[in-house]
Design a protein around this motif. Structure first.
Motif, short mmCIF file in Angstrom:
data_model
loop_
_atom_site.label_atom_id
_atom_site.label_comp_id
_atom_site.label_asym_id
_atom_site.label_seq_id
_atom_site.Cartn_x
_atom_site.Cartn_y
_atom_site.Cartn_z
N LEU A 40 0.82 -1.21 0.00
CA LEU A 40 0.00 0.00 0.00
C LEU A 40 0.86 1.27 0.00
O LEU A 40 0.38 2.36 -0.30
CB LEU A 40 -0.92 0.03 1.23
CG LEU A 40 -1.94 -1.11 1.32
CD1 LEU A 40 -2.67 -1.05 2.65
CD2 LEU A 40 -2.94 -1.03 0.17
N ARG A 42 3.65 4.04 -1.12
CA ARG A 42 4.22 4.54 -2.38
C ARG A 42 5.69 4.88 -2.22
O ARG A 42 6.37 5.17 -3.19
CB ARG A 42 3.46 5.79 -2.84
CG ARG A 42 2.30 5.47 -3.76
CD ARG A 42 1.20 4.72 -3.09
NE ARG A 42 0.00 4.62 -3.90
CZ ARG A 42 -1.18 4.22 -3.45
NH1 ARG A 42 -1.31 3.83 -2.19
NH2 ARG A 42 -2.23 4.17 -4.26
N LEU A 58 6.72 6.07 -5.87
CA LEU A 58 5.68 6.06 -6.91
C LEU A 58 4.76 7.26 -6.74
O LEU A 58 4.57 7.76 -5.62
CB LEU A 58 4.83 4.80 -6.80
CG LEU A 58 5.53 3.45 -6.91
CD1 LEU A 58 4.53 2.33 -6.66
CD2 LEU A 58 6.18 3.29 -8.28
N ARG A 60 0.97 8.76 -6.54
CA ARG A 60 -0.14 8.21 -5.76
C ARG A 60 -1.11 7.37 -6.60
O ARG A 60 -1.84 6.55 -6.08
CB ARG A 60 -0.90 9.37 -5.10
CG ARG A 60 -1.49 9.06 -3.74
CD ARG A 60 -0.41 8.83 -2.70
NE ARG A 60 -0.94 8.20 -1.51
CZ ARG A 60 -0.19 7.73 -0.53
NH1 ARG A 60 1.12 7.81 -0.59
NH2 ARG A 60 -0.73 7.17 0.52
N GLN A 63 0.15 1.71 -7.83
CA GLN A 63 0.19 0.89 -6.61
C GLN A 63 0.92 -0.42 -6.88
O GLN A 63 0.79 -1.01 -7.96
CB GLN A 63 -1.23 0.60 -6.11
CG GLN A 63 -1.19 -0.05 -4.73
CD GLN A 63 -2.56 -0.19 -4.09
OE1 GLN A 63 -3.48 0.53 -4.45
NE2 GLN A 63 -2.68 -1.12 -3.17
#
Lengths: 148, 209
Positions: A40, A42, A58, A60, A63
């Motif tokens: 979950l 990032r 990452l 948002r 995922q």
């Protein structure tokens, strides 16, 4: 140290799976095994099965998931693997005990699944912590706790 | 000055813990410590029925007041950071939209109990703050905040002798229930331990170390 900033593809894509499979013959595929909770995030830091330390950053709208491909080129690939979830199985002896166990799990904000005759608790830490919390139910015989 | 490499997204760091443990004081220490490392910061501060913490940070002079947003939860503070973090997610997104240069957003929860945890839909990483004056048996109580946070901060180490708290035992017990995960001692009044904490954040989530 490499920082991976995109999920490039997924192993569920047949062409991607073929390329990764081919690389695996040369031992050129590394896996980053993460818990469900960590997928979950990032931003995270981790170590692959071959001992390579990596960081991930990452946006948002992306995922991590089981089979997410973070790197894939002619020489190597990096794939995310989600570790298998462990569940503690609670079998209440009767309806009253089931109600009590359900209340307990909800009050402790545990993540649950239902199974015939049982309440399954997702283990997100050492099982001992969970067993200690439900000790009043198990020692009284109201609930049987079966470890994974 | 060297051009910085900008990573995608904004690092979101949650700061939870009981009422009075020093969460706002920690935010007030982290802002200048991060800025000193050339890291752009913004803050979301949660309160139960007021905007006290956000106002305090805005008035601190440490940060552009527009970079601090308040979330008034109106009910159990943990609900707004775990079960339904929508209000906080919206506040974070508003800050990112208004200040695209921001690299890290600190989300300070409303004061709660030891069961408080953050949704990883809201933050990437979270700290839980307790203090020595809560009693040195707090780590042994194994609240989810103590056990599951990425870093446990034990604040107000200077008060330990006055409240009969044994800091060594707190660290030992905390390390045991957290299976060895990071525990950092701070005194937010003096800044003790803050650089250690920022080093850890830089390593674990900001990737500047």
């Amino acid at each position: 140290m490499p920082t991976y900033t995109k999920v490039l593809a997924h192993l569920s894509q047949p062409d991607v799976a073929d390329r990764v499979h081919a690389l695996s013959h040369d031992g050129a595929v590394e896996f980053l095994v993460l818990s469900r909770e960590d997928t979950l995030r990032r931003r995270l830091r981790g170590t692959t099965d071959k001992g390579t330390e990596v960081t991930i950053a990452l946006n948002r709208d992306e995922q991590l998931s089981d089979g997410a491909v973070l790197s894939l080129d002619a020489d190597k690939a990096l794939i995310v693997r989600m570790s298998e979830e462990r569940w503690l199985r609670l079998e209440p002896r009767d309806t009253d005990a089931a109600i009590e166990a359900g209340y307990f799990a909800g009050n402790l904000h545990w993540r649950v699944r239902f199974a015939p005759g049982a309440l399954l608790i997702a283990l997100e830490g050492p099982v001992e912590h969970y067993l200690q919390r439900i000790a009043p139910l198990t020692t009284s015989g109201k609930v049987l706790a079966l470890q994974p | 000055m060297n051009e910085k490499t900008r990573l995608p997204g904004v690092a979101r760091i949650g700061i939870g813990g009981p009422v009075g443990s020093g969460k706002t004081a920690l935010v007030e220490r982290l802002i200048p410590a991060l800025k000193a490392r050339n890291i752009e910061v913004a803050v979301v501060a949660n309160d139960l029925v007021t905007r006290e913490d956000a106002e305090r940070i805005r008035r601190s002079g440490l940060i552009d007041p527009a970079r601090v947003l308040a979330v008034e939860t109106g009910a159990c503070p943990h609900t707004a950071i775990r079960e339904d973090p929508t209000m906080n997610i919206l506040a974070v997104e508003k800050l990112i939209e208004t200040f695209p240069e921001v690299e890290v957003i600190l989300v300070e929860s409303g004061g709660d109990n030891l069961a408080s945890t953050f949704s990883l839909e809201l933050v990437d990483y979270w700290l839980f703050v307790i203090d020595t004056s809560d009693g040195d048996d707090i780590p042994r109580k194994k609240g989810p905040g103590i056990v599951r946070s990425d870093i446990l901060v034990i604040n107000k180490v200077d008060l330990a002798p006055y409240v009969g708290a044994n800091v060594e035992n707190m660290v030992r017990d905390a390390s045991q229930v957290r299976s060895g995960r990071t525990v950092i001692l701070t005194n937010c009044k003096t800044g003790e331990g803050i650089e250690t904490l920022v080093d850890q954040l830089a390593h674990d989530v900001l990737f500047t170390a």
